[in-house]
Design a protein around this motif. Structure first.
Motif, PDB file in Angstrom:
ATOM      1  N   HIS A  62       0.836  -1.209   0.000  1.00  0.00           N
ATOM      2  CA  HIS A  62       0.000   0.000   0.000  1.00  0.00           C
ATOM      3  C   HIS A  62       0.865   1.252   0.000  1.00  0.00           C
ATOM      4  N   ARG A  63       1.946   1.240   0.773  1.00  0.00           N
ATOM      5  CA  ARG A  63       2.842   2.400   0.814  1.00  0.00           C
ATOM      6  C   ARG A  63       3.437   2.669  -0.559  1.00  0.00           C
ATOM      7  N   MET A  67       3.044   5.916  -3.245  1.00  0.00           N
ATOM      8  CA  MET A  67       4.150   6.608  -3.908  1.00  0.00           C
ATOM      9  C   MET A  67       3.947   6.628  -5.423  1.00  0.00           C
ATOM     10  N   MET A  68       3.498   5.509  -5.971  1.00  0.00           N
ATOM     11  CA  MET A  68       3.341   5.390  -7.419  1.00  0.00           C
ATOM     12  C   MET A  68       2.169   6.209  -7.959  1.00  0.00           C
ATOM     13  N   ARG A  69       1.204   6.517  -7.123  1.00  0.00           N
ATOM     14  CA  ARG A  69       0.017   7.242  -7.595  1.00  0.00           C
ATOM     15  C   ARG A  69       0.354   8.604  -8.163  1.00  0.00           C
ATOM     16  N   ALA A  70       1.475   9.193  -7.747  1.00  0.00           N
ATOM     17  CA  ALA A  70       1.855  10.505  -8.254  1.00  0.00           C
ATOM     18  C   ALA A  70       2.252  10.458  -9.730  1.00  0.00           C
ATOM     19  N   SER A  71       2.680   9.296 -10.228  1.00  0.00           N
ATOM     20  CA  SER A  71       3.148   9.192 -11.612  1.00  0.00           C
ATOM     21  C   SER A  71       2.510   8.036 -12.372  1.00  0.00           C
ATOM     22  N   SER A  72       1.565   7.332 -11.752  1.00  0.00           N
ATOM     23  CA  SER A  72       0.998   6.143 -12.377  1.00  0.00           C
ATOM     24  C   SER A  72      -0.441   5.933 -11.922  1.00  0.00           C
ATOM     25  N   LYS A  73      -1.228   5.300 -12.786  1.00  0.00           N
ATOM     26  CA  LYS A  73      -2.600   4.935 -12.435  1.00  0.00           C
ATOM     27  C   LYS A  73      -2.723   3.434 -12.182  1.00  0.00           C
ATOM     28  N   ALA A  74      -1.597   2.790 -11.890  1.00  0.00           N
ATOM     29  CA  ALA A  74      -1.607   1.343 -11.662  1.00  0.00           C
ATOM     30  C   ALA A  74      -2.474   0.995 -10.470  1.00  0.00           C
ATOM     31  N   LYS A  75      -3.118  -0.167 -10.539  1.00  0.00           N
ATOM     32  CA  LYS A  75      -3.957  -0.634  -9.447  1.00  0.00           C
ATOM     33  C   LYS A  75      -3.083  -1.124  -8.288  1.00  0.00           C
ATOM     34  N   PHE A  76      -3.701  -1.169  -7.117  1.00  0.00           N
ATOM     35  CA  PHE A  76      -3.004  -1.668  -5.943  1.00  0.00           C
ATOM     36  C   PHE A  76      -2.525  -3.095  -6.170  1.00  0.00           C
ATOM     37  N   THR A 120      10.790   6.204  -6.600  1.00  0.00           N
ATOM     38  CA  THR A 120      10.015   5.655  -5.478  1.00  0.00           C
ATOM     39  C   THR A 120      10.813   4.605  -4.717  1.00  0.00           C
ATOM     40  N   VAL A 121      11.660   3.858  -5.428  1.00  0.00           N
ATOM     41  CA  VAL A 121      12.512   2.868  -4.756  1.00  0.00           C
ATOM     42  C   VAL A 121      13.473   3.571  -3.810  1.00  0.00           C
ATOM     43  N   VAL A 122      14.057   4.685  -4.254  1.00  0.00           N
ATOM     44  CA  VAL A 122      14.967   5.448  -3.407  1.00  0.00           C
ATOM     45  C   VAL A 122      14.219   5.991  -2.192  1.00  0.00           C
ATOM     46  N   LEU A 123      13.031   6.552  -2.407  1.00  0.00           N
ATOM     47  CA  LEU A 123      12.231   7.078  -1.298  1.00  0.00           C
ATOM     48  C   LEU A 123      11.860   5.968  -0.321  1.00  0.00           C
ATOM     49  N   GLU A 124      11.530   4.816  -0.835  1.00  0.00           N
ATOM     50  CA  GLU A 124      11.213   3.657   0.006  1.00  0.00           C
ATOM     51  C   GLU A 124      12.391   3.316   0.915  1.00  0.00           C
ATOM     52  N   ARG A 125      13.596   3.323   0.367  1.00  0.00           N
ATOM     53  CA  ARG A 125      14.791   3.014   1.156  1.00  0.00           C
ATOM     54  C   ARG A 125      15.034   4.090   2.225  1.00  0.00           C
ATOM     55  N   VAL A 126      14.825   5.347   1.860  1.00  0.00           N
ATOM     56  CA  VAL A 126      15.032   6.431   2.823  1.00  0.00           C
ATOM     57  C   VAL A 126      14.090   6.270   4.010  1.00  0.00           C
ATOM     58  N   LEU A 127      12.831   5.990   3.753  1.00  0.00           N
ATOM     59  CA  LEU A 127      11.856   5.826   4.831  1.00  0.00           C
ATOM     60  C   LEU A 127      12.196   4.627   5.706  1.00  0.00           C
ATOM     61  N   LEU A 204      14.046  13.283  -4.518  1.00  0.00           N
ATOM     62  CA  LEU A 204      13.426  14.593  -4.329  1.00  0.00           C
ATOM     63  C   LEU A 204      12.276  14.806  -5.299  1.00  0.00           C
ATOM     64  N   ASP A 205      12.470  14.362  -6.549  1.00  0.00           N
ATOM     65  CA  ASP A 205      11.395  14.482  -7.539  1.00  0.00           C
ATOM     66  C   ASP A 205      10.176  13.667  -7.118  1.00  0.00           C
ATOM     67  N   ALA A 206      10.416  12.454  -6.616  1.00  0.00           N
ATOM     68  CA  ALA A 206       9.310  11.605  -6.186  1.00  0.00           C
ATOM     69  C   ALA A 206       8.558  12.223  -5.021  1.00  0.00           C
ATOM     70  N   ILE A 207       9.299  12.802  -4.075  1.00  0.00           N
ATOM     71  CA  ILE A 207       8.665  13.399  -2.897  1.00  0.00           C
ATOM     72  C   ILE A 207       7.881  14.648  -3.295  1.00  0.00           C
ATOM     73  N   ALA A 208       8.464  15.464  -4.181  1.00  0.00           N
ATOM     74  CA  ALA A 208       7.819  16.719  -4.564  1.00  0.00           C
ATOM     75  C   ALA A 208       6.471  16.489  -5.250  1.00  0.00           C
ATOM     76  N   LEU A 209       6.314  15.345  -5.919  1.00  0.00           N
ATOM     77  CA  LEU A 209       5.057  15.036  -6.598  1.00  0.00           C
ATOM     78  C   LEU A 209       3.965  14.580  -5.639  1.00  0.00           C
ATOM     79  N   ILE A 210       4.350  14.227  -4.416  1.00  0.00           N
ATOM     80  CA  ILE A 210       3.398  13.704  -3.443  1.00  0.00           C
ATOM     81  C   ILE A 210       2.911  14.842  -2.544  1.00  0.00           C
ATOM     82  N   SER A 211       1.620  14.906  -2.293  1.00  0.00           N
ATOM     83  CA  SER A 211       1.074  15.959  -1.445  1.00  0.00           C
ATOM     84  C   SER A 211       1.595  15.818  -0.017  1.00  0.00           C
ATOM     85  N   LEU A 212       1.645  16.924   0.710  1.00  0.00           N
ATOM     86  CA  LEU A 212       2.192  16.916   2.067  1.00  0.00           C
ATOM     87  C   LEU A 212       1.439  15.967   2.997  1.00  0.00           C
TER      88      LEU A 212
END
Length: 338
Positions: A62-63, A67-76, A120-127, A204-212
């Protein structure tokens, strides 16, 4: 075998040597007679472990879907399948093949692009690293013999710096790219720095596309999913009747999963066992039961996640009809992640 394949093969050798060393070091002083006497003291806790395993990896899926919703319409369901497939591949194949497959081979399945998925993979690792570091430092200061008091104080300062860095990263990602590039330009080794810059800018690009609000939720969800995984460690300890204080399994969770940062064989074999055992012993567990605990936890998670990802992979390939073989798909992957 092509020259690139030979180079890739050579890259795996140090990892297997590191795993072999840690396995030897973990088992060198084990009482094997005592190890054979370890029994299932409370089998009912196995059910608890399975429930939290399913919950934890559902939350991971789900997480990543968020992350992917900002650049993709893929289903869960598609995101969950790709994520679990990549985990399974990483567990059994060297050179982070699972990450390669997720970024490059499944971009069309996710209606996205390789750079977007990589971010999103990089953001996943950071979290994940942030959450595990926080948990590790919290447990380190409580009844642990792993570090001296001075080292614990230094670790807390490091945690504070990392926490502030992640907070700034999440709140002001869009404004950080230019200062980041200027800072990295001051460092030597332009090749390595360039690769690091590319991955950080992607994050940073992935995070910037995601709402706060979603960013804040991603942090909270990271804590929840790692709590679920921590309950697997607690459940295994209860199942085997391991005697330690209540913090032991939680420190083992943080320390063992941070060991994935050490170059080793697929699945962090050896490093996981060593760090999980060390954490349990530092919180009062006897060495031989602690080794049994580390082995059972690692095998349980690796086996179930690998089987689940493998089944999802095979079912999808059977459903999609004619397709290139896995070997052909792997041959088309780049030599390394950008």
């Amino acid at each position: 075998m092509t020259p690139q394949q030979r180079r890739n093969l050579l890259k795996t050798i140090p990892g297997f040597l590191i795993s072999g060393f840690f396995l030897w070091y973990t088992f060198r002083s084990v009482d094997y007679a005592g190890l054979s006497k370890v029994r299932l003291v409370a089998p009912g806790w196995i059910v608890v472990a399975v429930v939290f395993l399913v919950a934890g990896y559902t939350l991971r899926s789900h997480r990543w879907w968020l992350m992917m919703r900002a650049s993709s319409k893929a289903k869960f369901s598609a995101c969950a399948r790709v994520l679990m497939t990549s985990f399974a591949a990483n567990n059994i194949m060297p050179l982070r093949i699972g990450d390669f497959l997720r970024v490059f081979s499944y971009a069309n399945d996710l209606d996205s692009t390789a750079p977007a998925i990589l971010s999103t993979v990089v953001l996943e690792r950071v979290l994940d690293v942030f959450t595990l570091l926080l948990l590790f430092m919290i447990t380190m200061g409580r009844n642990s013999t792993l570090l001296s008091h001075k080292s614990q104080m230094m670790a807390r300062v490091l945690l504070l710096c990392v926490s502030l860095a992640v907070l700034v990263l999440l709140l002001a990602a869009g404004a950080l790219k230019t200062p980041l590039r200027k800072l990295l330009s001051l460092l030597p080794h332009p090749g390595l720095v360039g690769k690091l810059e590319g991955r950080l800018v992607s994050a940073l690009d992935a995070i910037a596309l995601i709402s706060l609000p979603v960013r804040i939720f991603l942090v909270l969800e990271s804590f929840i999913l790692w709590t679920c995984e921590g309950m697997i460690f607690v459940s295994v300890a209860r199942t085997l009747g391991i005697v330690s204080d209540w913090i032991g399994p939680w420190q083992a969770l943080a320390f063992a999963n941070l060991s994935y940062l050490i170059p080793s064989s697929p699945g962090a074999v050896g490093t996981f066992e060593f760090t999980a055992k060390l954490a349990m012993v530092s919180h009062g567990a006897a060495e031989t039961p602690a080794v049994a605990f580390a082995l059972v936890v690692h095998v349980f998670i690796l086996f179930t996640v690998t089987v689940a990802g493998g089944v999802m992979f095979l079912l999808h390939r059977a459903k999609r009809g004619p397709h290139p073989s896995l070997g052909e798909e792997m041959e088309q992957l780049p030599a390394e992640l950008p």
